[in-house]
Design an enzyme around this catalytic site. Structure first.
Site, PDB file in Angstrom:
ATOM      1  N   HIS A 157       0.818  -1.217   0.000  1.00 50.38           N
ATOM      2  CA  HIS A 157       0.000   0.000   0.000  1.00 50.38           C
ATOM      3  C   HIS A 157       0.851   1.265   0.000  1.00 50.38           C
ATOM      4  O   HIS A 157       0.347   2.348  -0.288  1.00 50.38           O
ATOM      5  CB  HIS A 157      -0.931   0.009   1.218  1.00 50.38           C
ATOM      6  CG  HIS A 157      -2.041  -0.985   1.104  1.00 50.38           C
ATOM      7  ND1 HIS A 157      -3.322  -0.644   0.765  1.00 50.38           N
ATOM      8  CD2 HIS A 157      -2.050  -2.334   1.247  1.00 50.38           C
ATOM      9  CE1 HIS A 157      -4.083  -1.730   0.729  1.00 50.38           C
ATOM     10  NE2 HIS A 157      -3.336  -2.771   1.020  1.00 50.38           N
ATOM     11  N   ASP A 365       3.586   9.479  -0.895  1.00 45.24           N
ATOM     12  CA  ASP A 365       2.413   8.687  -0.509  1.00 45.24           C
ATOM     13  C   ASP A 365       2.204   7.594  -1.552  1.00 45.24           C
ATOM     14  O   ASP A 365       2.335   7.858  -2.753  1.00 45.24           O
ATOM     15  CB  ASP A 365       1.164   9.604  -0.468  1.00 45.24           C
ATOM     16  CG  ASP A 365       0.200   9.232   0.641  1.00 45.24           C
ATOM     17  OD1 ASP A 365       0.168   8.058   1.042  1.00 45.24           O
ATOM     18  OD2 ASP A 365      -0.536  10.131   1.106  1.00 45.24           O
TER      19      ASP A 365
END
Ligand code: GDG
Length: 478
Positions: A157, A365
């Site tokens: 992720h 991110d």
């Protein structure tokens, strides 16, 4: 059809709306296969023996939830130590914050072994196993060592850093080798996939048969980019709910004379929140027309407060926000509303909708789902503008946002000014394109694409269920 088994550090009850889009999507697939979700309960017990005997199995509708506890020593080394003190900072390019300690990697191995030991007796031969995130990189290797031959996939992720950064982890060769125990390894972006392929070429001397197929250690691995999305329909439903509508009306009325900017993040040093406050300050300095007018609402949900590197950021943010309010604020105008609290998920769409600008500027991110939630919440006839860091996975897809370099404070401030001044037609055109992307690559597509690579028959069977879901959602009421 085989059964899906999801393994992640923590799990969520997919029946609860607070669980979020990922839990909803995984929950749907798990329900349709009568699947199992395995992970840590969140409880910390006194000693290793108590953890060993802590397996708890509950039924959540058709989904089985299986959890184990961790003992204090394992938790500290595996979770706070190696996962969040080494892998999280390094994978977000923050070598300066990594705390390399041999003791922690031992705990990380122990917990992955414990997960494997507790999971194996629950498995069936035709299960398909999907492991999530950096806490569990070596899990497939442990499962293989215990004799598992099922298909096993892994999804990361968070970002995959370039080889020069990854190689700073003393155990990088071991981590790479354990990834080859999976059949499929998925990343958030093409950039991350490229970094992994480059690194595997060095560390594992992997042969690249084609764009997606890597071979090393006598194993073949499918590596791909599977950008995660949100459940757009679920989020729109949430937006029509009472709490979201109330949040919208209250915020809109309270700030009727202001233009709102909003940031929503876990309080994490990767999210670029201090840089964002500085950019807002720069906006007020260089574009004084925004004084008494623009207000930034920054929600920073408490996160990982037991991890050392997180201690300073809260103090830094309070100081920065206090200084902007002290220097620019007036009796009737507070420039920054900083909220260090978790806001109920049902209210978020209303807050996003009330804001003319969504400011999502992480330093790094994996994807960033807040950016997608902001777009999904807008009123298409009068939408807000997304200002997005180019260092998010989302920026690879959401090119119609105003993309910024969050380290460039002046450049970000100029983008904020551009967003605040953007004419309606341009806002509509950008929003339309962004909404198209997030609809096309929603969380269900992510699930289907990943499982399609991992186990095509399972994905095909699930595709049938998904078509049924869509048909039911669009069918006129009887
Ligand atoms: C990791 C990766 C990747 C935030 N504040 C509140 C709140 N949130 C919700 C948001 C959103 C979620 O948390 C945050 O998701 P992000 O994607 O933005 O970031 P991470 O938590 O770091 O997630 C990331 C993601 O995994 C999925 O693969 O995109 O790159 O780092 O849904 O709405 N929710 C509530 N109150 C808050 O105050 N209820």
């Amino acid at each position: 059809m085989g059964r899906l088994v999801v393994v992640s550090n923590r799990l969520a009850d997919p029946r609860k709306p607070a669980a979020g889009g990922l839990a909803v999507a995984l929950g749907e697939v798990l329900r349709n296969t009568g699947g199992l979700w395995f992970g840590w309960s969140g409880a910390i017990v006194d000693d290793a023996r108590a953890a060993e005997g802590s397996l708890r199995i509950q039924q959540a509708g058709a989904v089985t939830l299986a959890t184990i506890d961790l003992c204090r020593e394992d938790h500290d080394a595996y979770y706070a130590g190696y996962s969040n003190g080494v892998l999280w900072p390094v994978f977000h390019y923050r070598l300066d914050l990594a705390n390399f300690d041999d003791h922690d990697v031992e705990g990380y191995r122990r917990v992955n072994r414990l997960f494997a030991r507790q999971l194996v007796p629950l498995l069936r031969p035709d299960d398909v196993i999907w492991v999530h995130d950096y806490h569990l990189i070596p899990l497939a290797a442990e499962l293989r060592a215990a004799g598992c031959s099922q298909r096993i996939g892994f999804f990361l992720h968070i970002p995959m850093p370039p080889s020069q950064i990854f190689a700073a982890i003393p155990q990088h060769e071991w981590l790479t080798r354990t990834l080859f125990a999976y059949d499929v390894v998925g990343f958030q972006s093409r950039a991350d996939l490229g970094h992994f392929a480059g690194h595997a070429g060095c560390d594992a001397v992997a042969k690249r048969a084609n764009e997606h197929r890597l071979e090393a250690f006598g194993r073949r691995l499918h590596a791909g980019a599977f950008p995660i999305g949100i459940d757009v329909d679920e989020f729109e439903r949430l937006g029509r709910g009472k709490e979201a509508r109330d949040a919208y009306v209250t915020t809109r009325d309270e700030y009727a004379r202001r233009r709102l900017l909003i940031g929503v993040d876990r309080l994490d040093y990767t999210k670029g929140i201090p840089q964002r406050i500085r950019a807002f300050r720069e906006l007020l300095t260089h574009h004084p027309g925004n004084r008494h007018s623009a207000t930034l609402i920054q929600i920073a949900a408490p996160s990982r407060e037991s991890v050392e590197a997180y201690a300073g950021i809260r103090i830094e943010l309070e100081r920065l926000c206090g200084a902007v309010n002290g220097d620019f604020g007036d009796l009737d105008w507070m420039p920054v509303r900083y909220i260090h609290r978790n806001v109920a998920r049902r209210r978020l769409p209303g807050l996003y909708r009330a804001a003319r600008v969504g400011i999502i500027t992480p330093l790094r991110d994996g994807m960033n789902l807040v950016a997608k939630e902001y777009v999904a919440s807008q009123d298409a006839s009068d939408p807000g503008v997304l200002v997005l860091s180019r260092f998010t996975g989302a920026a690879e897809q959401l090119t119609e946002a105003l993309l910024v370099n969050p380290y460039d404070i002046r450049g970000t401030a100029e983008a904020l000014q551009q967003a605040l001044a953007m004419p309606l037609a341009e806002r509509q055109a950008r929003h339309d394109a962004l909404l198209g992307h997030i609809r096309e690559y929603d969380v269900h597509r992510w699930c289907a694409d990943f499982l399609g690579a991992l186990d095509p028959p399972l994905a095909q069977a699930l595709g049938h269920h998904a078509r049924e879901r869509r048909r039911r959602a669009t069918a006129p009421p009887a």
